[in-house]
Scaffold this active site. Structure first.
Site, PDB file in Angstrom:
ATOM      1  N   LYS A  87     -59.555 -50.412   0.551  1.00  0.00           N
ATOM      2  CA  LYS A  87     -58.360 -51.147   0.117  1.00  0.00           C
ATOM      3  C   LYS A  87     -57.514 -50.362  -0.889  1.00  0.00           C
ATOM      4  O   LYS A  87     -56.308 -50.509  -0.940  1.00  0.00           O
ATOM      5  CB  LYS A  87     -58.744 -52.505  -0.462  1.00  0.00           C
ATOM      6  CG  LYS A  87     -59.150 -53.493   0.625  1.00  0.00           C
ATOM      7  CD  LYS A  87     -59.182 -54.912   0.101  1.00  0.00           C
ATOM      8  CE  LYS A  87     -59.417 -55.908   1.227  1.00  0.00           C
ATOM      9  NZ  LYS A  87     -60.812 -55.852   1.727  1.00  0.00           N
ATOM     10  N   GLU A 109     -51.732 -61.477  -3.230  1.00  0.00           N
ATOM     11  CA  GLU A 109     -52.615 -62.589  -2.909  1.00  0.00           C
ATOM     12  C   GLU A 109     -54.029 -62.042  -2.798  1.00  0.00           C
ATOM     13  O   GLU A 109     -54.215 -60.857  -2.522  1.00  0.00           O
ATOM     14  CB  GLU A 109     -52.213 -63.202  -1.566  1.00  0.00           C
ATOM     15  CG  GLU A 109     -52.765 -62.495  -0.310  1.00  0.00           C
ATOM     16  CD  GLU A 109     -52.340 -61.033  -0.144  1.00  0.00           C
ATOM     17  OE1 GLU A 109     -51.298 -60.646  -0.710  1.00  0.00           O
ATOM     18  OE2 GLU A 109     -53.062 -60.280   0.541  1.00  0.00           O
ATOM     19  N   SER A 376     -66.364 -49.130   5.733  1.00  0.00           N
ATOM     20  CA  SER A 376     -65.167 -49.494   4.963  1.00  0.00           C
ATOM     21  C   SER A 376     -65.422 -49.735   3.478  1.00  0.00           C
ATOM     22  O   SER A 376     -64.518 -49.599   2.666  1.00  0.00           O
ATOM     23  CB  SER A 376     -64.505 -50.723   5.581  1.00  0.00           C
ATOM     24  OG  SER A 376     -65.438 -51.783   5.724  1.00  0.00           O
TER      25      SER A 376
HETATM   26  C1  PLP Z   1     -61.245 -56.407   2.965  1.00  0.00           C
HETATM   27  C2  PLP Z   1     -62.316 -55.631   3.629  1.00  0.00           C
HETATM   28  C3  PLP Z   1     -62.405 -55.540   5.042  1.00  0.00           C
HETATM   29  C4  PLP Z   1     -61.487 -56.274   5.961  1.00  0.00           C
HETATM   30  O1  PLP Z   1     -60.136 -56.014   5.818  1.00  0.00           O
HETATM   31  P1  PLP Z   1     -59.318 -55.157   6.875  1.00  0.00           P
HETATM   32  O2  PLP Z   1     -57.911 -55.298   6.453  1.00  0.00           O
HETATM   33  O3  PLP Z   1     -59.586 -55.733   8.232  1.00  0.00           O
HETATM   34  O4  PLP Z   1     -59.810 -53.774   6.786  1.00  0.00           O
HETATM   35  C5  PLP Z   1     -63.399 -54.746   5.589  1.00  0.00           C
HETATM   36  N1  PLP Z   1     -64.287 -54.085   4.809  1.00  0.00           N
HETATM   37  C6  PLP Z   1     -64.237 -54.160   3.461  1.00  0.00           C
HETATM   38  C7  PLP Z   1     -65.243 -53.408   2.671  1.00  0.00           C
HETATM   39  C8  PLP Z   1     -63.254 -54.932   2.832  1.00  0.00           C
HETATM   40  O5  PLP Z   1     -63.226 -55.002   1.497  1.00  0.00           O
END
Ligand code: PLP
Length: 397
Positions: A87, A109, A376
């Site tokens: 993010k 948000e 992610s």
């Molecule tokens: C917020 C988040 C997601 C999901 O958000 P996307 O916009 O679909 O990427 C996935 N993995 C993590 C670690 C997150 O914090």
């Protein structure tokens, strides 16, 4: 970069009141100006390297690969970024744009709080005022993240209207944006919302795929066979996928949260189970009732708990460029423990959805096939929830 009109096939657009259209047009104009500006890009690259810690590794998960016995699994280590997830890539990009636009006040948000924390972080860095709208129910569920944002100097505003969750926080943020557009920038957290946000967020997240492409060519001398990423709003997935979209031999797989099962009402699989509709000002596959109101959604992963999905993913699904599958809470938790124990990497529960599908797929593949999974985020934020689940205090498994 080439301008688009905000549509990906029939999906996307900007279904918003006139007053908001004007404000979005200003963001759009500045985005297209600065995304090609060498000085802006130099600044962006500086913070990507010195602040976020890029580039991060594309790690060959050898133990996991051997345990599963099939295709090779590589992990793109977004979990190693500052603040522990992808993010921050987008938050840094948008805050730099806001600075160029002379906006001193940032609003955002947040649902689970992860995007709020990323936004509060970059606002602290840049000395910006930061206001985070969060459903009142979410502020109670995510107390620690509220505290974290406050430590970073942000003001968290609990939203009590409607269901007092994410969707009401989005409405409150949009309202603020229209009222205070002169000095305010809305820093949106995923590849969703009205144009230009899906395009802008994708551009700032594409660093994931750009690096992964270079790294796999270096490691294997060829492109991967599969890309796999979890899909909430779709930002980490589109960031990995987009730089490979014209490489037709690379298969793209987005993993949605199947929650307690796709045959229950407790999931958040917008593409797998949704229909075409409008949510938060854009058209996509969405989980909605007959009146077009968003349905309540569930995922064990707070970051995947969203009843819509980015327009570009909706388009890839429609034209068959991407495949979208779903993984249940239980499957994600098994993958969470499997990766922790085999590789010494505790993943975010969101990312564990992608790992779970990769493990399923790898088993069916010959050993020379290559999979890149987007890790992610890291699981530190989830440790308390997992502990409570194991102790049976939290109904989710
Ligand atoms: C917020 C988040 C997601 C999901 O958000 P996307 O916009 O679909 O990427 C996935 N993995 C993590 C670690 C997150 O914090």
């Amino acid at each position: 970069m080439e301008k688009n009109n905000g549509y990906f096939g029939e999906f996307g657009g900007a279904f918003v009141p006139e007053a908001l259209k004007k404000v979005l047009a200003e963001v759009e104009e500045n985005f297209y100006q600065y995304i090609d500006d060498p000085e802006f890009l130099r600044e962006l690259q500086y913070y990507q390297k010195q602040y976020i810690g890029r580039e991060n590794p594309l790690y060959y998960a050898e133990s996991l690969t051997q345990q599963i016995g099939g295709g090779k699994i590589y992990l793109k280590r977004e979990d190693l970024n500052h603040t522990g997830a992808h993010k921050i890539n987008n938050a840094v990009g948008q805050v730099l744009l806001a600075k160029k636009m002379n906006k001193k006040r940032i609003i955002a948000e947040t649902g689970a709080g992860q995007h709020g924390v990323a936004t509060a972080t970059v606002c602290a860095l840049m000395g910006m005022d930061c206001i985070i709208y969060m459903g009142e129910i979410d502020t109670k569920r995510q107390e620690l993240n509220v505290f974290r944002m406050e430590m970073l100097g942000a003001k968290v505003v609990p939203v009590t209207s409607g269901t007092a969750t994410l969707k009401d926080a989005v409405d409150a943020a949009l309202e603020d944006f229209v009222m205070n557009a002169e000095n305010t920038f809305y820093l949106l957290g995923s590849a969703v919302g009205p144009h230009p946000y899906p395009t802008m967020v994708r551009e700032f997240q594409s660093i994931i795929g750009i690096e992964a492409r270079r790294q796999i060519l270096e490691a294997e001398g060829r492109l991967p066979d599969y890309l796999i990423a979890s899909v909430g709003g779709g930002s980490n997935a589109i960031g990995l996928f987009h730089p490979f979209v014209n490489d037709k031999e690379v298969k793209i797989i987005g993993v949605e949260p199947a929650g307690r099962g796709l045959d229950t009402s407790e999931h958040a699989a917008s593409i797998s189970k949704g229909t075409v509709g409008i949510i938060h000002g854009f058209k996509c596959y969405t989980l909605q009732d007959e009146k077009g109101e968003p349905l309540p959604v569930h995922s064990i992963a707070a970051g995947l708990d969203y009843p819509g999905v980015g327009p570009e993913h909706s388009y890839y699904k429609k034209i068959g460029r991407g495949e979208y599958v779903a993984i249940t809470d239980d499957e994600a938790m098994n993958a969470f423990f499997q990766l922790s124990k085999t590789e010494g990497i505790i993943p975010a529960i969101e990312s564990a959805h992608a790992i779970a599908y990769a493990a399923k797929l790898a088993k069916t593949l010959p050993k020379d096939k290559i999979i890149i999974v987007n890790l992610s985020g890291r699981g530190d934020k989830d440790v308390k929830q997992v502990k409570e689940m194991i102790e049976g205090k939290y109904r989710s498994l």
